[in-house]
Design a protein around this motif. Structure first.
Motif, short mmCIF file in Angstrom:
data_model
loop_
_atom_site.label_atom_id
_atom_site.label_comp_id
_atom_site.label_asym_id
_atom_site.label_seq_id
_atom_site.Cartn_x
_atom_site.Cartn_y
_atom_site.Cartn_z
N SER A 29 -11.59 -3.13 5.09
CA SER A 29 -12.44 -4.06 5.83
C SER A 29 -12.04 -4.12 7.30
O SER A 29 -12.86 -4.39 8.16
CB SER A 29 -12.34 -5.47 5.24
N SER A 31 -9.71 -1.73 8.77
CA SER A 31 -8.95 -0.56 9.18
C SER A 31 -9.61 0.73 8.73
O SER A 31 -10.46 0.73 7.84
CB SER A 31 -7.55 -0.63 8.54
N LYS A 48 -2.81 4.28 9.19
CA LYS A 48 -3.76 3.16 9.12
C LYS A 48 -4.00 2.67 10.54
O LYS A 48 -3.06 2.28 11.23
CB LYS A 48 -3.15 2.07 8.24
N TYR A 63 -2.86 -11.74 8.68
CA TYR A 63 -2.99 -10.79 7.58
C TYR A 63 -2.29 -9.46 7.92
O TYR A 63 -1.54 -8.90 7.14
CB TYR A 63 -4.50 -10.61 7.35
N SER A 97 3.29 6.50 4.05
CA SER A 97 3.41 7.72 3.24
C SER A 97 2.01 8.08 2.73
O SER A 97 1.20 7.20 2.42
CB SER A 97 4.37 7.50 2.08
N GLU A 103 -6.78 6.96 -4.75
CA GLU A 103 -6.80 5.83 -5.70
C GLU A 103 -6.87 6.31 -7.15
O GLU A 103 -7.46 7.36 -7.42
CB GLU A 103 -8.03 4.96 -5.44
P1 ATP Z 1 -8.90 -4.12 2.57
O1 ATP Z 1 -7.75 -4.12 3.52
O2 ATP Z 1 -10.19 -4.40 3.19
O3 ATP Z 1 -8.65 -4.86 1.30
P2 ATP Z 1 -8.09 -1.62 1.65
O4 ATP Z 1 -6.83 -2.24 1.23
O5 ATP Z 1 -8.78 -0.71 0.67
O6 ATP Z 1 -9.13 -2.66 2.12
P3 ATP Z 1 -6.80 0.10 3.49
O7 ATP Z 1 -5.41 -0.21 3.08
O8 ATP Z 1 -7.10 0.10 4.92
O9 ATP Z 1 -7.88 -0.88 3.01
O10 ATP Z 1 -7.20 1.48 2.85
C1 ATP Z 1 -8.50 2.02 2.90
C2 ATP Z 1 -8.58 3.20 1.94
O11 ATP Z 1 -7.79 4.28 2.49
C3 ATP Z 1 -7.98 2.94 0.58
O12 ATP Z 1 -8.94 2.44 -0.29
C4 ATP Z 1 -7.48 4.32 0.15
O13 ATP Z 1 -8.52 5.04 -0.48
C5 ATP Z 1 -7.12 4.98 1.48
N1 ATP Z 1 -5.67 4.89 1.71
C6 ATP Z 1 -4.99 3.82 2.13
N2 ATP Z 1 -3.69 4.06 2.21
C7 ATP Z 1 -3.51 5.34 1.83
C8 ATP Z 1 -2.36 6.20 1.67
N3 ATP Z 1 -1.15 5.75 1.95
N4 ATP Z 1 -2.55 7.45 1.24
C9 ATP Z 1 -3.80 7.88 0.94
N5 ATP Z 1 -4.92 7.13 1.05
C10 ATP Z 1 -4.77 5.87 1.49
#
Ligand code: ATP
Length: 462
Positions: A29, A31, A48, A63, A97, A103
């Motif tokens: 949301s 990032s 990120k 947050y 990392s 997911e």
């Molecule tokens: P929100 O913060 O809105 O709850 P989120 O937690 O899904 O959303 P992010 O942590 O920004 O948001 O991650 C966005 C997407 O990027 C994740 O759903 C995932 O698919 C991918 N992602 C995040 N971190 C990693 C990582 N370390 N390695 C691979 N993919 C990642």
């Protein structure tokens, strides 16, 4: 871990120009997560990137700070690791990392639900991760399959600490002024008294374990309100056919009173949880050195839904008699020696016959039905009886035979693979999902042959 620490030290003082940015891994949301390669050593990171203006406008500064604070405390292979942060005039950068497999959810969606071995291994890794997290006095508060990533070796990497909470020493719960978490996995105590505690993460664990096995979470509703109603009443039911040790473990975790949950401090902590029968053959000390089991579907007993009675008013085998005669003709295999013009005349005649005789014709977009028949379409523990219709499109439509409503389509793809399990059961593997189908009339082989022939025919035309 020593290597990781050295790497973390070497990563101090990074800037944007030190990296080559590649594909977007995902969007949150607040990032965007982008794959980034360190130009100096080729090391890959999930970067990120957060826009400062957006964070301030959306009042998410706390947050973001929380996520950074919590992530910096966590140094464990079952979690995404924060190696460095830096910023420029308008953006913040978190070097995480890289979880190569992304997911866990698309894998779960693809197979519908996990088999027992797979459920056990991944649940054990989440238990181990929570044990570590709680020792650091951190509550995750938003544990759910979407926050469970997988690394290259298919091990768990838990992420998303924006709503996590570090408890003061001696304190065992925290207040949440507003709803945090995700409806399906949120604990009853958060809804009733706005308190979250370590055992709130255990509640989410119970929901995830249920979902791994069933293919859907235990608490769900048409909207958040309905879902919350069920959670606060602890209203869920374990489908018939659930493996007994899993059902037992879920029942010991999904308890309204947090202190009564297996794994809660008051119940002796993680020791008794890890000793539960379901984890009998788990070697906890070497979990992360073990090769995770391949992701496979759990297919409950074949007679699970034998009481389904949607056949009323149809032929005993649910087949549309009309279609048998069309099969070869529609495939264009009926009489290859005929000139093309007469083949298309045949098709027209068959289509005309189909329109007047077949109840499935309205669902087929003017295509010729090659085969139609009832199948049970399984997804975890849910099983829906559908009329599967294969047309010369080629398309594979499925219709609710009681409501006579088109429910969807198995997306046709050249990468589709057919797997014959026995005379009733066959699988259609598409790039995004595997369809588990059971033909009660025992015509699995006919379906497989027909679809494979159509694939060959389509390839030879292209
Ligand atoms: P929100 O913060 O809105 O709850 P989120 O937690 O899904 O959303 P992010 O942590 O920004 O948001 O991650 C966005 C997407 O990027 C994740 O759903 C995932 O698919 C991918 N992602 C995040 N971190 C990693 C990582 N370390 N390695 C691979 N993919 C990642």
């Amino acid at each position: 871990m020593a290597d990781d620490n050295q790497k973390a030290k070497a990563d101090v003082g990074k800037k944007k120009e030190d990296f080559e940015f590649a594909k977007i891994l995902g969007e949150g949301s607040y990032s965007t997560v982008v794959l980034a390669k360190d130009k100096s050593n080729g090391q890959k990171y999930a970067m990120k990137i957060l826009e400062k203006k957006h964070i301030i406008k959306e009042k998410k500064v706390a947050y973001v700070n929380r996520e950074k604070e919590v992530l910096s405390k966590i140094k464990h292979p079952l979690f995404v690791r924060l190696y460095f942060t830096f910023q420029d005039s308008d953006k913040l950068y978190f070097g995480l990392s890289f979880a190569e497999r992304g997911e866990i959810t698309p894998y779960l969606r693809k197979v519908g639900c996990f088999d027992e071995t797979c459920t056990k291994f991944y649940t054990a890794e989440i238990v181990e991760a929570l044990d570590y997290l709680h020792q650091l006095r951190i509550i995750h508060r938003d544990l759910k399959p979407e926050n469970i990533l997988l690394n290259e070796q298919w091990h768990v990497q838990i992420t998303d600490f924006g709503t996590a909470k570090v408890l003061e020493p001696g304190s065992s719960q925290c207040r949440a002024d507003s709803f945090v978490g995700t409806a399906e996995y949120v604990s009853p105590e958060l809804l009733t008294s706005k308190n979250a505690c370590y055992a709130s993460d255990l509640w989410a664990l119970g929901c995830i374990l249920f979902q791994f096995t069933a293919g859907f979470p235990p608490f769900h509703g048409a909207n958040e309100y309905q879902c919350f109603q069920k959670i606060t009443k602890g209203e869920y039911s374990i489908p018939d056919g659930f493996p007994a040790p899993i059902a037992d473990l879920i029942e010991k975790i999904l308890i309204l009173e947090p202190t009564e949950r297996l794994g809660a401090e008051e119940k002796g902590g993680f020791g008794p949880l890890k000793q539960h029968d379901f984890f009998e053959d788990i070697k906890w000390d070497t979990l992360m050195e073990q090769k995770p089991p391949p992701i496979k579907a759990y297919l409950p007993g074949q007679d699970l839904h034998s009481d389904m009675n949607v056949l009323d008013g149809m032929d005993a085998d649910g087949q549309d008699d009309f279609d048998g005669s069309l099969l070869l003709a529609g495939l264009g295999l009926a009489d290859q020696s005929k000139p093309l013009a007469s083949q298309s005349d045949d098709r027209k005649a068959l289509l005309a016959k189909q329109e007047s005789n077949s109840p499935w014709s309205p669902f087929c977009n003017g295509e010729l039905i090659l085969k139609a028949g009832l199948v049970d379409k399984r997804k975890g523990f849910s099983c829906k009886r559908r009329q599967l219709i294969c047309t010369d499109g080629p398309h594979l439509y499925y219709v609710d035979p009681v409501a006579m409503v088109l429910k969807g389509e198995i997306p046709w793809s050249e990468h589709m693979q057919l797997e014959m399990k026995n005379f009733k059961t066959f699988f259609i593997h598409t790039p995004n999902r595997t369809y588990f189908l059971e033909d009660p009339s025992g015509e699995a082989q006919q379906w497989v042959t027909l679809i494979e022939n159509l694939q060959k025919k389509k390839k030879s035309v292209n």
